[in-house]
Scaffold this motif. Sequence first.
Motif, PDB file in Angstrom:
ATOM      1  N   VAL A   1     -11.754   5.225   7.553  1.00 54.99           N
ATOM      2  CA  VAL A   1     -10.342   5.331   7.196  1.00 54.99           C
ATOM      3  C   VAL A   1     -10.186   5.031   5.707  1.00 54.99           C
ATOM      4  O   VAL A   1     -10.685   4.011   5.207  1.00 54.99           O
ATOM      5  CB  VAL A   1      -9.480   4.345   8.022  1.00 54.99           C
ATOM      6  N   PHE A   2      -9.493   5.926   5.011  1.00 54.63           N
ATOM      7  CA  PHE A   2      -9.134   5.723   3.605  1.00 54.63           C
ATOM      8  C   PHE A   2      -7.651   5.358   3.579  1.00 54.63           C
ATOM      9  O   PHE A   2      -6.796   6.196   3.884  1.00 54.63           O
ATOM     10  CB  PHE A   2      -9.352   6.998   2.785  1.00 54.63           C
ATOM     11  N   HIS A   3      -7.360   4.121   3.229  1.00 49.21           N
ATOM     12  CA  HIS A   3      -5.952   3.711   3.166  1.00 49.21           C
ATOM     13  C   HIS A   3      -5.467   3.875   1.728  1.00 49.21           C
ATOM     14  O   HIS A   3      -5.657   3.010   0.879  1.00 49.21           O
ATOM     15  CB  HIS A   3      -5.804   2.261   3.637  1.00 49.21           C
ATOM     16  N   VAL A   4      -4.845   5.038   1.474  1.00 46.90           N
ATOM     17  CA  VAL A   4      -4.390   5.387   0.127  1.00 46.90           C
ATOM     18  C   VAL A   4      -2.895   5.114  -0.040  1.00 46.90           C
ATOM     19  O   VAL A   4      -2.424   4.794  -1.131  1.00 46.90           O
ATOM     20  CB  VAL A   4      -4.687   6.883  -0.172  1.00 46.90           C
ATOM     21  N   ALA A   5      -2.137   5.234   1.048  1.00 44.45           N
ATOM     22  CA  ALA A   5      -0.675   5.100   0.977  1.00 44.45           C
ATOM     23  C   ALA A   5      -0.272   3.706   0.513  1.00 44.45           C
ATOM     24  O   ALA A   5      -0.908   2.716   0.862  1.00 44.45           O
ATOM     25  CB  ALA A   5      -0.059   5.384   2.350  1.00 44.45           C
ATOM     26  N   THR A   6       0.801   3.652  -0.290  1.00 42.21           N
ATOM     27  CA  THR A   6       1.353   2.365  -0.685  1.00 42.21           C
ATOM     28  C   THR A   6       2.825   2.543  -1.007  1.00 42.21           C
ATOM     29  O   THR A   6       3.211   3.573  -1.558  1.00 42.21           O
ATOM     30  CB  THR A   6       0.614   1.783  -1.919  1.00 42.21           C
ATOM     31  N   PRO A   7       3.677   1.582  -0.646  1.00 44.12           N
ATOM     32  CA  PRO A   7       5.072   1.682  -1.084  1.00 44.12           C
ATOM     33  C   PRO A   7       5.143   1.357  -2.572  1.00 44.12           C
ATOM     34  O   PRO A   7       4.724   0.273  -2.990  1.00 44.12           O
ATOM     35  CB  PRO A   7       5.790   0.622  -0.239  1.00 44.12           C
ATOM     36  N   LEU A   8       5.623   2.304  -3.381  1.00 40.83           N
ATOM     37  CA  LEU A   8       5.618   2.110  -4.834  1.00 40.83           C
ATOM     38  C   LEU A   8       6.762   1.208  -5.274  1.00 40.83           C
ATOM     39  O   LEU A   8       6.604   0.330  -6.106  1.00 40.83           O
ATOM     40  CB  LEU A   8       5.718   3.466  -5.543  1.00 40.83           C
ATOM     41  N   ALA A   9       7.940   1.429  -4.714  1.00 40.69           N
ATOM     42  CA  ALA A   9       9.097   0.597  -5.064  1.00 40.69           C
ATOM     43  C   ALA A   9       9.948   0.411  -3.824  1.00 40.69           C
ATOM     44  O   ALA A   9      10.256   1.372  -3.125  1.00 40.69           O
ATOM     45  CB  ALA A   9       9.901   1.249  -6.176  1.00 40.69           C
ATOM     46  N   HIS A  10      10.316  -0.816  -3.568  1.00 45.42           N
ATOM     47  CA  HIS A  10      11.117  -1.121  -2.379  1.00 45.42           C
ATOM     48  C   HIS A  10      12.567  -0.719  -2.624  1.00 45.42           C
ATOM     49  O   HIS A  10      13.162  -1.088  -3.637  1.00 45.42           O
ATOM     50  CB  HIS A  10      11.040  -2.612  -2.072  1.00 45.42           C
ATOM     51  N   GLU A  11      13.100   0.056  -1.714  1.00 44.10           N
ATOM     52  CA  GLU A  11      14.500   0.457  -1.821  1.00 44.10           C
ATOM     53  C   GLU A  11      15.310  -0.348  -0.810  1.00 44.10           C
ATOM     54  O   GLU A  11      15.060  -0.253   0.391  1.00 44.10           O
ATOM     55  CB  GLU A  11      14.646   1.951  -1.540  1.00 44.10           C
ATOM     56  N   PRO A  12      16.283  -1.116  -1.290  1.00 40.10           N
ATOM     57  CA  PRO A  12      17.115  -1.881  -0.354  1.00 40.10           C
ATOM     58  C   PRO A  12      17.751  -0.946   0.677  1.00 40.10           C
ATOM     59  O   PRO A  12      18.257   0.117   0.336  1.00 40.10           O
ATOM     60  CB  PRO A  12      18.182  -2.496  -1.272  1.00 40.10           C
ATOM     61  N   GLY A  13      17.653  -1.320   1.923  1.00 35.78           N
ATOM     62  CA  GLY A  13      18.204  -0.464   2.973  1.00 35.78           C
ATOM     63  C   GLY A  13      17.172   0.456   3.582  1.00 35.78           C
ATOM     64  O   GLY A  13      17.386   1.031   4.640  1.00 35.78           O
ATOM     65  N   SER A  14      15.999   0.613   2.918  1.00 40.00           N
ATOM     66  CA  SER A  14      14.966   1.495   3.478  1.00 40.00           C
ATOM     67  C   SER A  14      14.325   0.859   4.701  1.00 40.00           C
ATOM     68  O   SER A  14      13.727   1.519   5.523  1.00 40.00           O
ATOM     69  CB  SER A  14      13.890   1.808   2.424  1.00 40.00           C
TER      70      SER A  14
END
Length: 338
Positions: free
Chosen positions: A80-93
């Motif tokens: 498994v290649f874990h590439v995904a990452t949340p770049l910036a947290h959006e309030p309400g997301s």
Amino acid sequence: MGEGSKVCVTGGSGYIGSWLINKLLAKGYTVHATLRDLKNESKVGLLKSLPHAEGKLVLFEADIYNPTQFDPAIQGCEYVFHVATPLAHEPGSSQQYKDTTEAAVAGTKSIAMSCVRSGTVKRLIYTASVVSAAPLKEDGSDFKDVMDETCWTPLHDSLYLHDPFYKDYIFSKTTSEKHVLSYGNDENGGGLEVVTLPCGLVGGDTLLSTPSTRTVCIAQIVQNERAYKSLKFLEGLLGKIPLVHIDDVCDAHIFCMETPSITGRFLCASSYISLQEMANHYALYYPEFTVKQENEDGERKDIKWSSTKLCEKGFVYKYDAKMILDDCIKCARRMGEL
């Protein structure tokens, strides 16, 4: 390997994810790729149009904010290649997480546990960032002499108060990388091998039609203030800017899968250069552009790039700094950005 082996790539429609999938398919792997939204026709269409995708590429909908969704994609895979990452947290997301770090760590933890539960995954390879490896002393007062795998960015709020976006990114990537490494050396890992690749600033070509970190590499030419701010931030945090070509990044990921026995942390960059050296390159080879002038700080300590772990394992970088920057220019011209 290749033929018959099944692997999973999270964040499959991103800059690194899409290039990595393209290479894996070319080598004969069956690829399970995750995307946040399977109804996004441009992203789905890009991946389905890759050579060898038919019959070898299976797409799954999974969002880092709902990490349990990754189970079906990981089931039956060897790597498994874990590439995904949340770049910036959006309030309400998400009501679950208060910030980017909490979301990133929860996603990483869930994906590691999915690997353990699968009973088939041998190794988890995590796409980390060099922002987790700043050669700063613990109190942030000065730099160490070298930058290598022993360096961990000190997480003191006071060091990064000037910019919440960069603070969130540093904290999320550093904390997530430390967390995922814990699965490689503790009983919770259930025998799972874990590799992290803190990658430098990635340049070169792209399969995407949208901006990527490649844009940051040419910020001194395109006069993009936000991208330039990212360059200045990296140099301020790391002493210089670690550069790596997208092709080398993806080859390094595949190398860390195909090498029989490999675990731990491996910094991934072929060059370590200053903003002044980047500006000099563009001024010399591309005189048609107006290059942003740099004020060289004469007091800056000359920090050495001392990461050799990946090369000691047998990996060979194909692209030096000049080739990376030249490919960024070529790509920007092709896409009409210059």
